[in-house]
Design a protein around this motif. Structure first.
Motif, PDB file in Angstrom:
ATOM      1  N   GLU A 104       0.837  -1.203   0.000  1.00 28.10           N
ATOM      2  CA  GLU A 104       0.000   0.000   0.000  1.00 28.10           C
ATOM      3  C   GLU A 104       0.865   1.242   0.000  1.00 28.10           C
ATOM      4  O   GLU A 104       2.039   1.180   0.365  1.00 28.10           O
ATOM      5  N   GLY A 105       0.241   2.370  -0.337  1.00 27.98           N
ATOM      6  CA  GLY A 105       0.929   3.668  -0.263  1.00 27.98           C
ATOM      7  C   GLY A 105       2.200   3.671  -1.087  1.00 27.98           C
ATOM      8  O   GLY A 105       2.203   3.241  -2.248  1.00 27.98           O
ATOM      9  N   ALA A 106       3.294   4.088  -0.454  1.00 22.41           N
ATOM     10  CA  ALA A 106       4.573   4.195  -1.172  1.00 22.41           C
ATOM     11  C   ALA A 106       5.075   2.820  -1.600  1.00 22.41           C
ATOM     12  O   ALA A 106       5.877   2.699  -2.510  1.00 22.41           O
ATOM     13  N   ARG A 107       4.595   1.770  -0.915  1.00 24.42           N
ATOM     14  CA  ARG A 107       5.061   0.408  -1.222  1.00 24.42           C
ATOM     15  C   ARG A 107       4.183  -0.292  -2.252  1.00 24.42           C
ATOM     16  O   ARG A 107       4.393  -1.466  -2.558  1.00 24.42           O
ATOM     17  N   ARG A 108       3.176   0.408  -2.758  1.00 23.56           N
ATOM     18  CA  ARG A 108       2.225  -0.228  -3.658  1.00 23.56           C
ATOM     19  C   ARG A 108       2.904  -0.649  -4.969  1.00 23.56           C
ATOM     20  O   ARG A 108       3.590   0.148  -5.604  1.00 23.56           O
ATOM     21  N   VAL A 109       2.725  -1.924  -5.355  1.00 29.37           N
ATOM     22  CA  VAL A 109       3.263  -2.426  -6.622  1.00 29.37           C
ATOM     23  C   VAL A 109       2.134  -3.090  -7.378  1.00 29.37           C
ATOM     24  O   VAL A 109       1.495  -4.014  -6.872  1.00 29.37           O
ATOM     25  N   GLU A 110       1.862  -2.608  -8.591  1.00 35.45           N
ATOM     26  CA  GLU A 110       0.882  -3.291  -9.431  1.00 35.45           C
ATOM     27  C   GLU A 110       1.656  -4.334 -10.237  1.00 35.45           C
ATOM     28  O   GLU A 110       2.221  -4.028 -11.285  1.00 35.45           O
ATOM     29  N   ALA A 111       1.690  -5.558  -9.720  1.00 35.30           N
ATOM     30  CA  ALA A 111       2.549  -6.598 -10.299  1.00 35.30           C
ATOM     31  C   ALA A 111       1.946  -7.179 -11.572  1.00 35.30           C
ATOM     32  O   ALA A 111       2.667  -7.598 -12.475  1.00 35.30           O
TER      33      ALA A 111
END
Ligand SMILES: Nc1ncnc2c1ncn2[C@@H]1O[C@H](COP(=O)(O)OP(=O)(O)O)[C@@H](O)[C@H]1O
Ligand SMILES: [Mg+2]
Length: 256
Positions: free
Chosen positions: A17-24
């Motif tokens: 989420e947030g800054a760690r969000r990755v749309e893999a």
């Protein structure tokens, strides 16, 4: 048209989420017909493993659906699904318990699924993957990398699945051993009528194994091709062409 064994319908997977969000994985769709081999190819980080993980319920389905035999999968996978659909991983070293004999490694799935006839099934599974019955009482470190990967394959076959999800199953092996294991997998698919969803970063491997393939890049589906289009170099995207160039000399030339 039959119902696809596996269907991935506009699958999106988001980690964190947030800054760690990755749309893999970003709205990827494809389907795998029963008894065929479908390849997912793309460089490291393109989202291939995530697609397999989402099918098994090990990565979130943030958008779209994943289906098995026409039924959308959600939540904890059923006992029937976990027996029918088996995953084979890259690392034949890490995936076998170092202090368990091959006998114990092959017995475990049988106990989990409450299957009897243990001796017969273990002997048949070893024979299926071309290992001598004597391997039964050895430990993983007494086996070569190729033999360990054969054990890992025997461990999934022993449940008589209909689908194998193969995640770079030969990428950790030397080139000559890699060819042996690919030939074994091709033979097992024929003999058992299995359906494969086969992941590799190596287009030559996918070309060798698969009837159809999807090229992925940065989580997106780039292009879907059949083996013939690949053999005759009928590819549209520049990215697929670059992948082909990288495996030049390995990809089967068009039949003449
Ligand atoms: N558990 C996770 N948490 C956060 N990000 C992840 C996780 N697993 C994979 N990713 C990220 O998702 C992207 C796709 O990874 P992956 O599906 O493993 O690609 P591939 O198998 O094609 O190498 C990469 O950017 C990767 O760093
Ligand atoms: Mg991967």
């Amino acid at each position: 048209m039959s119902v696809p064994r596996i269907a991935v319908d506009a699958l999106t997977t988001v980690y964190g989420e947030g800054a760690r969000r990755v749309e893999a994985v970003k709205a990827v769709s494809f389907s795998v017909e029963p008894g065929t081999a479908f390849g997912l190819v793309g460089e490291s980080g393109s989202g291939k493993s995530t697609v397999l993980r989402a099918l098994c319920g090990l990565a979130p389905v943030s958008g779209g659906r994943v289906l098995f035999d026409g039924e959308a999968l959600s939540g904890r996978r059923s006992r029937a699904f976990t027996r029918q659909v088996q995953m084979v991983f890259q690392d034949p070293y890490g995936s076998l318990h170092p202090r368990h004999t091959i006998d114990r490694i092959l017995s475990e799935p049988l106990s989990i699924h409450g299957l009897s006839d243990r001796d017969r099934r273990i002997e048949a599974a070893l024979a299926d993957v071309g290992l001598d019955p004597a391997f039964r009482f050895r430990l993983p470190h007494q086996l070569s990398g190729g033999q360990r990967q054969r054990v890992a394959i025997a461990r999934v076959l022993i449940l008589e699945p209909s689908v194998l999800l193969l995640d770079e199953p030969t990428s950790a092996l030397d080139a000559s051993i890699q060819a042996e294991i690919l030939n074994l997998l091709a033979r097992l698919r024929r003999e058992h009528g299995l359906t494969y969803l086969f992941v590799s970063h190596d287009l030559a491997v996918i070309d060798h194994m698969c009837d159809r393939l999807l090229v992925m890049r940065a989580g997106e589906a780039v292009e879907e091709l059949d083996a013939e289009a690949l053999a005759t170099r009928q590819v549209e995207s520049a990215y697929t062409q670059a992948l082909m160039k990288a495996s030049e000399g390995f990809v089967r030339p068009a039949a003449v």
